[in-house]
Design an enzyme around this catalytic site. Structure first.
Site, mmCIF file in Angstrom:
data_model
loop_
_atom_site.group_PDB
_atom_site.id
_atom_site.type_symbol
_atom_site.label_atom_id
_atom_site.label_comp_id
_atom_site.label_asym_id
_atom_site.label_seq_id
_atom_site.Cartn_x
_atom_site.Cartn_y
_atom_site.Cartn_z
ATOM 1 N N LYS A 64 47.832 57.285 24.690
ATOM 2 C CA LYS A 64 47.248 56.179 23.899
ATOM 3 C C LYS A 64 48.456 55.336 23.344
ATOM 4 O O LYS A 64 48.612 54.334 23.321
ATOM 5 C CB LYS A 64 46.046 56.244 23.077
ATOM 6 C CG LYS A 64 44.771 56.591 23.758
ATOM 7 C CD LYS A 64 43.755 56.767 22.948
ATOM 8 C CE LYS A 64 42.280 57.299 23.741
ATOM 9 N NZ LYS A 64 41.283 57.233 22.613
ATOM 10 N N ASP A 86 47.987 64.728 14.553
ATOM 11 C CA ASP A 86 46.688 64.733 14.319
ATOM 12 C C ASP A 86 46.204 65.263 13.029
ATOM 13 O O ASP A 86 46.461 66.132 12.466
ATOM 14 C CB ASP A 86 46.271 65.906 15.119
ATOM 15 C CG ASP A 86 44.539 66.043 15.561
ATOM 16 O OD1 ASP A 86 44.132 65.338 14.569
ATOM 17 O OD2 ASP A 86 44.241 66.901 16.176
ATOM 18 N N ASN A 113 47.340 54.478 7.356
ATOM 19 C CA ASN A 113 46.506 53.456 7.896
ATOM 20 C C ASN A 113 45.484 54.039 8.781
ATOM 21 O O ASN A 113 44.168 53.582 8.670
ATOM 22 C CB ASN A 113 47.280 52.578 8.939
ATOM 23 C CG ASN A 113 46.577 51.761 9.774
ATOM 24 O OD1 ASN A 113 45.827 50.720 9.438
ATOM 25 N ND2 ASN A 113 46.299 52.319 10.896
ATOM 26 N N SER A 169 42.424 52.106 2.301
ATOM 27 C CA SER A 169 40.863 52.459 2.055
ATOM 28 C C SER A 169 39.983 51.627 2.627
ATOM 29 O O SER A 169 40.096 51.099 3.631
ATOM 30 C CB SER A 169 40.630 52.438 0.575
ATOM 31 O OG SER A 169 39.572 52.788 0.153
ATOM 32 N N TYR A 199 31.472 58.791 4.451
ATOM 33 C CA TYR A 199 32.679 57.991 4.474
ATOM 34 C C TYR A 199 33.067 57.079 3.192
ATOM 35 O O TYR A 199 34.317 57.022 2.948
ATOM 36 C CB TYR A 199 32.027 56.818 5.409
ATOM 37 C CG TYR A 199 33.065 55.687 5.638
ATOM 38 C CD1 TYR A 199 34.431 55.860 6.399
ATOM 39 C CD2 TYR A 199 33.081 54.226 5.568
ATOM 40 C CE1 TYR A 199 35.477 54.896 6.511
ATOM 41 C CE2 TYR A 199 33.920 53.285 5.383
ATOM 42 C CZ TYR A 199 35.031 53.812 6.194
ATOM 43 O OH TYR A 199 36.074 52.718 6.481
ATOM 44 N N LYS A 203 36.681 57.186 1.047
ATOM 45 C CA LYS A 203 37.531 55.985 0.950
ATOM 46 C C LYS A 203 38.015 55.702 -0.631
ATOM 47 O O LYS A 203 38.932 55.343 -1.013
ATOM 48 C CB LYS A 203 36.631 54.659 1.519
ATOM 49 C CG LYS A 203 36.612 54.654 2.962
ATOM 50 C CD LYS A 203 37.926 54.487 3.628
ATOM 51 C CE LYS A 203 38.722 55.432 4.064
ATOM 52 N NZ LYS A 203 40.022 55.160 4.931
#
Length: 312
Positions: A64, A86, A113, A169, A199, A203
């Site tokens: 990719k 990874d 990112n 974030s 999640y 963040k």
């Protein structure tokens, strides 16, 4: 009421005052973008390449990444460099940092990112951490820690005496009241949490890490910022249900918009003065979660993170 206002302020931003065309010439700058094979990361890499930076495309899938590098070269005329990374595997992170440092003495900007969003709760990293916290926070912490010498060297070589770490974030960081250390690895307490709460916790972890990085390394020329890139159309939503996607789709923006705030932090003259700030769409300073300003919690998280990677 304050959280609701912040969420609305971030979800419906005014027209941007910063655009890709405002990025200065980046000739001589060495930059890493994690997760640069798709979405916001790819848009970020595209803008950096267009402005002559040397960009490492850090991604898990070589196939990719190579496809993205090919497409970016067709669009910009410049070629990114693949760096196998990874973030859900600490040994892979160590190998990636060593590979980079075998090629480069200096790193001028690190865009942390990459990330995972609301996967099934039973998914874990290679080292048995919750997949979201392990990838989004532990992985980026370890990668950044290993690259500190490169960033300090980058700061010393820069005319402005600075290197930058930009931590992506989310507005989800506003939706949690802290970090439950009992849920960061595979535990019964973790299994009781929903994937959305895990999640949000990850963040918030990004913001706490970013703020602590600024406190610890700001005097060595490292400028660390965290940000919400915006509500964006990207592959991150692949784990959402059909109903959830239908609900949020009207407030989603193109991925190219999501790159603006982190590019502002990572390339602009204003970005040099944003250390310890939480940024919001598009290229604005926000208020963030009040918990993220808790220096005691940030210190505890940093100490915990150090313990997780000391024997890799």
């Amino acid at each position: 009421m304050g959280i609701l206002f912040s969420l609305l302020n971030e979800a419906f931003p005014p027209k941007t005052k910063f655009n890709v065309e405002d990025i200065p010439d980046l000739t001589g700058k060495v930059i890493i973008v994690t997760g640069a094979n798709a979405g916001v990361g790819k848009e970020t890499a595209k803008a950096l390449l267009t402005h002559n930076a040397k960009v490492y495309i850090a991604a898990r899938s070589q196939g990719k990444a190579e496809e993205a590098i090919k497409e970016l070269k067709e669009e910009t005329g410049k070629e990114g460099i693949f760096l196998k990374l990874d973030l859900s595997d600490l040994k892979s992170i160590k190998a990636a940092a060593e590979e980079f440092q075998s090629k480069e003495k200096e790193l001028h900007v690190l865009f942390n990112n990459a990330g995972v969003m609301v996967p099934p709760v039973d998914q874990l990293t290679a080292d048995n951490y919750d997949l979201q916290f392990g990838t989004n926070v532990v992985g980026h912490f370890y990668f950044t820690k290993l690259l500190i010498p490169s960033l300090v060297a980058g700061a010393k070589s820069s005319a402005d005496g600075k290197a930058r770490v930009v931590n992506t974030s989310s507005s989800a960081s506003l939706l949690t009241s802290g970090v439950d250390f009992n849920t960061l690895k595979d535990t019964p307490a973790r299994k009781k949490r929903t994937t959305t709460t895990l999640y949000a916790q990850s963040k918030l972890g990004n913001v706490l890490f970013s703020n602590e990085l600024q406190r610890r390394y700001g005097d060595q020329g490292i400028v660390s910022t965290s940000l919400n890139p915006g509500n964006l159309k990207s592959d991150l939503q692949r784990h959402l249900s059909w109903m959830e996607r239908t609900f949020i789709n009207p407030i989603l923006h193109p991925a190219s918009y999501g790159a603006l705030t982190q590019l502002w932090a990572g390339t602009s003259a204003e970005g040099l003065n944003l250390g310890g700030k939480y940024l919001i769409p598009w290229a604005r300073i926000g208020t963030g979660n009040v918990v993220a300003q808790d220096e005691k919690l940030a210190g505890e998280l940093w100490k915990w993170l150090e313990e997780q990677v000391e024997n890799v």
